[in-house]
Scaffold this motif. Structure first.
Motif, PDB file in Angstrom:
ATOM      1  N   GLN A  39       0.924  -1.206   0.052  1.00 36.78           N
ATOM      2  CA  GLN A  39       0.001  -0.146   0.115  1.00 36.78           C
ATOM      3  C   GLN A  39       0.993   1.167  -0.194  1.00 36.78           C
ATOM      4  OE1 GLN A  39      -3.036   0.422   3.257  1.00 36.78           O
ATOM      5  NE2 GLN A  39      -4.149   1.487   2.003  1.00 36.78           N
ATOM      6  N   LYS A  43      -2.970   5.480  -1.505  1.00 34.30           N
ATOM      7  CA  LYS A  43      -3.448   4.270  -2.758  1.00 34.30           C
ATOM      8  C   LYS A  43      -4.117   3.446  -1.719  1.00 34.30           C
ATOM      9  CE  LYS A  43      -0.302   5.352  -6.459  1.00 34.30           C
ATOM     10  NZ  LYS A  43       0.640   4.875  -7.634  1.00 34.30           N
ATOM     11  N   GLU A  44      -5.000   2.522  -2.630  1.00 35.12           N
ATOM     12  CA  GLU A  44      -5.581   1.294  -1.991  1.00 35.12           C
ATOM     13  C   GLU A  44      -4.478   0.084  -1.731  1.00 35.12           C
ATOM     14  OE1 GLU A  44     -10.236   1.736  -3.339  1.00 35.12           O
ATOM     15  OE2 GLU A  44      -8.906  -0.002  -3.949  1.00 35.12           O
ATOM     16  N   ARG A  45      -4.597  -0.750  -0.990  1.00 36.01           N
ATOM     17  CA  ARG A  45      -3.656  -1.944  -0.996  1.00 36.01           C
ATOM     18  C   ARG A  45      -3.930  -2.587  -1.885  1.00 36.01           C
ATOM     19  NH1 ARG A  45      -3.667  -5.256   4.753  1.00 36.01           N
ATOM     20  NH2 ARG A  45      -3.348  -2.916   5.329  1.00 36.01           N
ATOM     21  N   GLU A  46      -2.610  -3.085  -2.644  1.00 36.43           N
ATOM     22  CA  GLU A  46      -2.762  -3.845  -3.959  1.00 36.43           C
ATOM     23  C   GLU A  46      -2.001  -5.205  -3.679  1.00 36.43           C
ATOM     24  OE1 GLU A  46      -0.956  -2.184  -7.451  1.00 36.43           O
ATOM     25  OE2 GLU A  46       0.780  -1.924  -6.249  1.00 36.43           O
TER      26      GLU A  46
END
Length: 125
Positions: A39, A43-46
């Motif tokens: 993350q 931003k979102e966790r990917e």
């Protein structure tokens, strides 16, 4: 219950390498698929990578294919993420994840059963 503790993060120059480790508690480690997420700020966790319980199937997000390798040592209850040719875009907090279903890790992270606390990776340009 599975507890996950990540290590190996740090500051590295672009083009460098790091190896992240995730040590898991519990005698049932070998029954869990394992994975890595990241993350970045804002931003979102990917999803980054996943490995099944035996280690013979691995999955990667496109942006790290060819640069990162996930592996596990069931005798040591540890999963690794070797990261090479690091880029500034790889800067993020990296999280270890465990779930009985490798597909949950790779495609449905909201269902992942266990998470580590994260380790910071910073890549300078």
């Amino acid at each position: 219950q599975v507890q996950l503790v990540e290590s190996g993060g740090g500051l590295v120059q672009a083009g460098g390498s790091l190896r992240l480790s995730c040590a898991a508690s519990g005698r049932t480690f070998r029954s869990y698929a394992m994975g890595w997420f990241r993350q970045a700020p804002g931003k979102e966790r990917e999803f980054v990578a996943a490995i099944n319980w035996s280690g013979d199937s691995t999955y990667y997000t496109d942006s790290v294919k060819g640069r990162c390798t996930i592996s596990r040592d069931n005798a040591k209850n540890t999963v690794y993420l070797q990261m090479n040719s690091l880029k500034p875009d790889d800067t993020a907090v990296y999280y270890c994840a465990a779930d009985p279903d490798v597909n949950a890790i790779a495609t449905k992270p909201s269902r992942v059963e266990y998470w580590g606390q994260g380790t910071q990776v910073t890549v300078s340009s």
